[in-house]
Design a protein around this motif. Sequence first.
Motif, PDB file in Angstrom:
ATOM      1  N   TRP A 337       3.790 -52.392  52.345  1.00  0.00           N
ATOM      2  CA  TRP A 337       5.013 -53.054  51.892  1.00  0.00           C
ATOM      3  C   TRP A 337       4.786 -53.747  50.551  1.00  0.00           C
ATOM      4  O   TRP A 337       5.630 -53.704  49.648  1.00  0.00           O
ATOM      5  CB  TRP A 337       5.482 -54.062  52.935  1.00  0.00           C
ATOM      6  N   LYS A 338       3.635 -54.405  50.426  1.00  0.00           N
ATOM      7  CA  LYS A 338       3.341 -55.075  49.156  1.00  0.00           C
ATOM      8  C   LYS A 338       3.201 -54.068  48.020  1.00  0.00           C
ATOM      9  O   LYS A 338       3.654 -54.310  46.893  1.00  0.00           O
ATOM     10  CB  LYS A 338       2.056 -55.897  49.284  1.00  0.00           C
ATOM     11  N   ALA A 339       2.538 -52.915  48.331  1.00  0.00           N
ATOM     12  CA  ALA A 339       2.379 -51.891  47.308  1.00  0.00           C
ATOM     13  C   ALA A 339       3.723 -51.318  46.898  1.00  0.00           C
ATOM     14  O   ALA A 339       3.964 -51.038  45.708  1.00  0.00           O
ATOM     15  CB  ALA A 339       1.459 -50.780  47.829  1.00  0.00           C
ATOM     16  N   ALA A 340       4.644 -51.156  47.864  1.00  0.00           N
ATOM     17  CA  ALA A 340       5.969 -50.618  47.540  1.00  0.00           C
ATOM     18  C   ALA A 340       6.746 -51.566  46.622  1.00  0.00           C
ATOM     19  O   ALA A 340       7.510 -51.117  45.765  1.00  0.00           O
ATOM     20  CB  ALA A 340       6.744 -50.355  48.827  1.00  0.00           C
ATOM     21  N   ARG A 341       6.539 -52.879  46.823  1.00  0.00           N
ATOM     22  CA  ARG A 341       7.240 -53.864  45.970  1.00  0.00           C
ATOM     23  C   ARG A 341       6.430 -54.223  44.727  1.00  0.00           C
ATOM     24  O   ARG A 341       6.800 -55.129  43.998  1.00  0.00           O
ATOM     25  CB  ARG A 341       7.515 -55.123  46.794  1.00  0.00           C
ATOM     26  N   ARG A 342       5.260 -53.541  44.544  1.00  0.00           N
ATOM     27  CA  ARG A 342       4.374 -53.761  43.411  1.00  0.00           C
ATOM     28  C   ARG A 342       3.948 -55.218  43.300  1.00  0.00           C
ATOM     29  O   ARG A 342       3.874 -55.793  42.199  1.00  0.00           O
ATOM     30  CB  ARG A 342       5.007 -53.276  42.090  1.00  0.00           C
ATOM     31  N   GLU A 343       3.650 -55.798  44.444  1.00  0.00           N
ATOM     32  CA  GLU A 343       3.133 -57.161  44.473  1.00  0.00           C
ATOM     33  C   GLU A 343       1.609 -57.117  44.403  1.00  0.00           C
ATOM     34  O   GLU A 343       0.972 -56.104  44.715  1.00  0.00           O
ATOM     35  CB  GLU A 343       3.578 -57.870  45.762  1.00  0.00           C
ATOM     36  N   GLU A 344       1.009 -58.224  44.045  1.00  0.00           N
ATOM     37  CA  GLU A 344      -0.433 -58.316  43.974  1.00  0.00           C
ATOM     38  C   GLU A 344      -1.020 -58.288  45.396  1.00  0.00           C
ATOM     39  O   GLU A 344      -0.508 -58.951  46.301  1.00  0.00           O
ATOM     40  CB  GLU A 344      -0.870 -59.604  43.271  1.00  0.00           C
ATOM     41  N   ILE A 345      -2.073 -57.505  45.577  1.00  0.00           N
ATOM     42  CA  ILE A 345      -2.764 -57.443  46.876  1.00  0.00           C
ATOM     43  C   ILE A 345      -4.096 -58.149  46.709  1.00  0.00           C
ATOM     44  O   ILE A 345      -5.091 -57.574  46.244  1.00  0.00           O
ATOM     45  CB  ILE A 345      -2.970 -55.977  47.340  1.00  0.00           C
ATOM     46  N   GLU A 346      -4.116 -59.394  47.052  1.00  0.00           N
ATOM     47  CA  GLU A 346      -5.313 -60.215  46.889  1.00  0.00           C
ATOM     48  C   GLU A 346      -5.694 -60.824  48.236  1.00  0.00           C
ATOM     49  O   GLU A 346      -4.839 -61.152  49.057  1.00  0.00           O
ATOM     50  CB  GLU A 346      -5.076 -61.333  45.862  1.00  0.00           C
ATOM     51  N   GLY A 347      -7.024 -60.963  48.451  1.00  0.00           N
ATOM     52  CA  GLY A 347      -7.523 -61.628  49.651  1.00  0.00           C
ATOM     53  C   GLY A 347      -7.403 -60.799  50.921  1.00  0.00           C
ATOM     54  O   GLY A 347      -7.554 -61.342  52.016  1.00  0.00           O
TER      55      GLY A 347
END
Length: 578
Positions: A337-347
């Motif tokens: 979901w984060k990748a689809a919204r192009r959000e940062e994937i941290e931690g």
Amino acid sequence: MKWTKPFLAISIRSKIIILCIISSLVPLVLIASFTFIYLSKAIEHKFSDTTTNLLSSINWNIQTFVNDVEGISKLMLSSRDVQSFLTYNKDNSKEIYRLQTVTRDFAINMTNNKSYIRYLYVGSPQRELIVTNQWDALTNDNIYGAVTHSQWYSQVDDIQGRGIWLNSDEFHILKTPDLLLYGKRLNNLDTLEPIGLMIISIDRRVFDDMFRDINKPANGNLLILEQGRVIYYNAQTGTQNPLNEQDLKAISALPDKGTQIQTIDGEQYVITFDTNASTKWKVVSMIPYNSINSEIAFIRNLTIGLTLVAFLLAAGGAFLISDRITKQLTLLTSVAWKAARREEIEGIHFKEKDEIGRIGNQFIRIFRNNSELTDKLMEAKLKEKEAELIALQSHINPHFLYNTLNSVYMMAEKIGAKNISKMVMSLSNIFKLSLNNGEYITTVGNEIEQVKNYLEIQNIRYYGKFDVEIDLEPGIEKVSMLKLLIQPLVENAIYHGIELKEDKGSIFIRGRMNESELLFEVEDDGVGFDPTIARPRGYALKNIQERIQLHYGQEYGIYVDSSPGVGTKVKLVIGIMK
């Protein structure tokens, strides 16, 4: 299918748990069932085989005992002293006493060596003798007369000298009843006429000694039947005769050998029986069916218990596995979901103990690489736009320089400065060929033409220090190639070979073509170098090598061969453009 819809609607965790439980329960039930059936049969066979082996061992002991008794009877029959004692008919008391003494000693010797013999009797119409191992009163003074008038004697007489095992219920020689009697008619060794009778009484201890070292059936009875009468039992019942008359008749009527399940006195028994061929005694083992059933019940309970334990372990494992899998899947869903919204994937980091964890971490790495590539692509597009703007701004400069050089050339011609006009014209041509209308692909002819212009300028600069020889295969001029590949090699030949040479030098340029390759050689007779000590260096050679391999492939490039004081040869191999 309709019945699968509820299953498909539940969560993955529930599906995994249900599938794990079903996939473990079905094999467990099948394995437990087959194991119980197999072990039950194995226990029954074990009891049957054990009992059969027991009866075979007992039968062998009985046969050994029977052979021993028959051996005693043969010894008595073959004794001349016994023969004389039974047949002597003279009135000689001294001889009679001697024969009686010898016979008694012989019989005592037989009975002393065989503890299972109660008494041994030999008799004839003339006289008789009995030797006992147990003191007991006689029931009759004329034993021979009492015996010969019994039906028992007629059986002995009928078989004409062969031994027979007899029931002693009809009469008793001693007041204590006999267990077993072995009777045999004694015949004259010379005439084979009957001369008397021999009786051997067997004590019960023979069976006690016989079965002492044999493992008797647990919780069971061991019987020996002779003519429907119990002559031995293992005394576990505590009664003289463990069977009532009806059960005794039923067992006596059984075949010679086999195994059956019968009800005796209201209880089921596994009855295994075997019959001795010589004596016709029937050896019977009676094992309560509950003894076998108790072991089967134990196996059944053990199987059920182990199945339940295995099922509980499988169910617990299913819960743990489903929790671990779904936990990783939930985390993977969040990352997606984060990748689809192009959000940062941290931690976020997956445990790489299973495939899902490795997939999750690989997904994160790919996402980050794609993000970096996207950023670089955007940056490259910006730079491309800037480069287009710069090229547009500087587009006028090459034309301005080209026109200026032509003007200089015209002025040099007017004043008669031939060298200046040649250099300016060659430089103008070089500049024109380098531009090549903005294309990076040229022809072999243009490339060689540019080299000629360059050499003309350099020869003027160096005051004719070198000669040039160009040798091209006919028809090669129109073949396409990357531009600016040969000129840097000629430049290296001048600066690193000819310029350092004291006298005049030569440069040779050759061009050949085969079916798939173009081969160029740039050779000079300059100072050269030692390849084992120094390697060819310079940005130009590196740039040419990278351009060739980038455009033509890794199998193409330049190859340098040099010798000190001899010169340097550079080979350039490229593919043919189609």
